[in-house]
Design an enzyme around this catalytic site. Sequence first.
Site, mmCIF file in Angstrom:
data_model
loop_
_atom_site.group_PDB
_atom_site.id
_atom_site.type_symbol
_atom_site.label_atom_id
_atom_site.label_comp_id
_atom_site.label_asym_id
_atom_site.label_seq_id
_atom_site.Cartn_x
_atom_site.Cartn_y
_atom_site.Cartn_z
ATOM 1 N N ASP A 81 1.131 28.337 30.196
ATOM 2 C CA ASP A 81 1.206 29.408 29.169
ATOM 3 C C ASP A 81 -0.041 30.278 29.241
ATOM 4 O O ASP A 81 0.027 31.484 29.035
ATOM 5 C CB ASP A 81 1.436 28.822 27.759
ATOM 6 C CG ASP A 81 0.353 27.875 27.273
ATOM 7 O OD1 ASP A 81 -0.432 27.360 28.090
ATOM 8 O OD2 ASP A 81 0.288 27.637 26.041
ATOM 9 N N SER A 123 -6.625 16.953 2.193
ATOM 10 C CA SER A 123 -5.637 16.369 3.087
ATOM 11 C C SER A 123 -5.678 14.863 2.924
ATOM 12 O O SER A 123 -6.759 14.260 3.009
ATOM 13 C CB SER A 123 -5.983 16.755 4.531
ATOM 14 O OG SER A 123 -5.093 16.140 5.408
ATOM 15 N N ALA A 144 -1.801 12.803 18.955
ATOM 16 C CA ALA A 144 -0.796 12.223 19.850
ATOM 17 C C ALA A 144 -0.264 13.291 20.803
ATOM 18 O O ALA A 144 0.736 13.079 21.486
ATOM 19 C CB ALA A 144 0.339 11.610 19.048
ATOM 20 N N SER A 151 0.739 18.606 18.855
ATOM 21 C CA SER A 151 0.338 19.872 18.228
ATOM 22 C C SER A 151 0.059 19.793 16.742
ATOM 23 O O SER A 151 0.309 20.744 16.009
ATOM 24 C CB SER A 151 1.407 20.949 18.440
ATOM 25 O OG SER A 151 1.144 21.602 19.614
ATOM 26 N N SER A 152 -0.474 18.673 16.287
ATOM 27 C CA SER A 152 -0.765 18.588 14.851
ATOM 28 C C SER A 152 -1.831 19.607 14.457
ATOM 29 O O SER A 152 -1.793 20.148 13.350
ATOM 30 C CB SER A 152 -1.190 17.179 14.465
ATOM 31 O OG SER A 152 -2.306 16.785 15.214
ATOM 32 N N ASP A 156 2.138 26.629 21.649
ATOM 33 C CA ASP A 156 2.290 25.798 20.456
ATOM 34 C C ASP A 156 2.588 26.656 19.231
ATOM 35 O O ASP A 156 3.468 26.330 18.430
ATOM 36 C CB ASP A 156 1.016 24.967 20.220
ATOM 37 C CG ASP A 156 0.700 24.076 21.409
ATOM 38 O OD1 ASP A 156 1.588 23.884 22.255
ATOM 39 O OD2 ASP A 156 -0.438 23.576 21.496
HETATM 40 P P1 NG1 Z 1 -2.075 20.635 23.339
HETATM 41 O O1 NG1 Z 1 -1.305 19.506 23.876
HETATM 42 O O2 NG1 Z 1 -1.627 21.021 21.961
HETATM 43 O O3 NG1 Z 1 -3.550 20.455 23.439
HETATM 44 C C1 NG1 Z 1 -2.581 22.638 25.019
HETATM 45 C C2 NG1 Z 1 -2.537 24.118 24.623
HETATM 46 C C3 NG1 Z 1 -1.222 24.782 25.040
HETATM 47 C C4 NG1 Z 1 -0.910 24.505 26.493
HETATM 48 C C5 NG1 Z 1 -0.960 22.985 26.745
HETATM 49 C C6 NG1 Z 1 -0.701 22.625 28.201
HETATM 50 C C7 NG1 Z 1 -3.732 24.664 22.543
HETATM 51 C C8 NG1 Z 1 -3.618 24.898 21.084
HETATM 52 N N1 NG1 Z 1 -2.638 24.266 23.171
HETATM 53 O O4 NG1 Z 1 -1.685 21.930 24.224
HETATM 54 O O5 NG1 Z 1 -1.322 26.171 24.789
HETATM 55 O O6 NG1 Z 1 -1.771 25.191 27.348
HETATM 56 O O7 NG1 Z 1 -2.223 22.457 26.390
HETATM 57 O O8 NG1 Z 1 0.542 23.082 28.605
HETATM 58 O O9 NG1 Z 1 -4.788 24.841 23.125
#
Ligand code: NG1
Length: 377
Positions: A24, A55, A110, A113-114, A158
């Site tokens: 992305d 929270s 986990a 995307s929390s 996300d």
């Molecule tokens: P997560 O798994 O939420 O850290 C991160 C990036 C995404 C994408 C993925 C790999 C953030 C908020 N999210 O996801 O945009 O690059 O890694 O596909 O940085």
Amino acid sequence: MSAAAARGAVAVPGRVNLIGEHIDYHDLPVLPVALDRRITAEWQAVEEPVVRARSEGFGEREFRLDGPLEPWPAGDWGNYVKAAASAARQRWPLARGVVLEIRSTLPVAAGLSSSTALMTACTLALLEANGIRAGFGELMEILPEGEYFVGTRGGGMDHAVVLGAREGCALLVEFAPVRATPVPVPEGWVFLAADSGVQAEKSAAVREQYNERRFAGQRAAQRLGFAGIRQALEQAGAAELRRMAEARLDGMERRCFLHAAGEAERVREAVEAMRTADAERFGRLLNESHASLRDLLAVSCAELDALTEAARQAGALGARLTGAGFGGSAVVFCLEEDAERVAAEIGGRFYGGRAEGRLFRAVPSAGALELIARAGG
Ligand code: NG1
């Protein structure tokens, strides 16, 4: 602007990415789903320009909206609330503050995307408290950028899916310009989210590894004479790019370039497979994606490799790490008629019979904007 209500609630789901990993940020399309597990922010508007957030299990944070916003020390959950305020106020005047009560049914750290869900929930709550109903495009202009406040240079996947997903669909997210197209998940297709048990924390070390891959891919494209990987794919064929990469790139740059080019092609094929309900092909693409993330991008870990392998041996059609990697969760794909057996076998093989709370169905669910619309707001 609508009349500002005094109180309300917004719910923002977590996500699993089905395919399209670590691309992305090169503005290449991805295919995530939103989960039926969510972060909910109950909000109450206050006339003072302050944010008071509580929270469950994490304590309280408070700051003013009308002064400079400096992050708390790295890792503090309150930084996502500040990131929300900082992003929202750059675009809209926020005369009112909020008291936020945050709850979650989404596992933390986990890889689901929390943190994006938390930041998005706080942004939407602040906007609602100020009578502002922002659309998908406007929110996508502030949210991914806004998460830089906590130091992560991520992509927009996300934010796009937690906002724009539709129930029963995966979301094909394209970038520059951002566009979200729901792709209905065929009847009888089941996805499971499986926690590897390794915390995918966004610590400084992991962040550095993530950024390293992002910039290596970008440098590789430039070394080959293109503005970026997306432009390379638009201007040359896959076979030609592979030849160029093998002849003129090496090490990390070559591996990151080859991963991104291959993954972009797999996303295109996966969308086709989903639209034609070709489960075998979809599963194969997930397995190939995992192999590429493990061997080329080197973002897997022993636990994720073991978990995805256990899933395949249990009869899943495909399994891969989901999200940034370095721990976090895997997504497992199987058919409804096999789902119970696959889950039970993974439970035995990987979790030693203790899968409770760590292996659950990723039911393709509505994003925050559909939830707000349904609530009749
Ligand atoms: P997560 O798994 O939420 O850290 C991160 C990036 C995404 C994408 C993925 C790999 C953030 C908020 N999210 O996801 O945009 O690059 O890694 O596909 O940085």
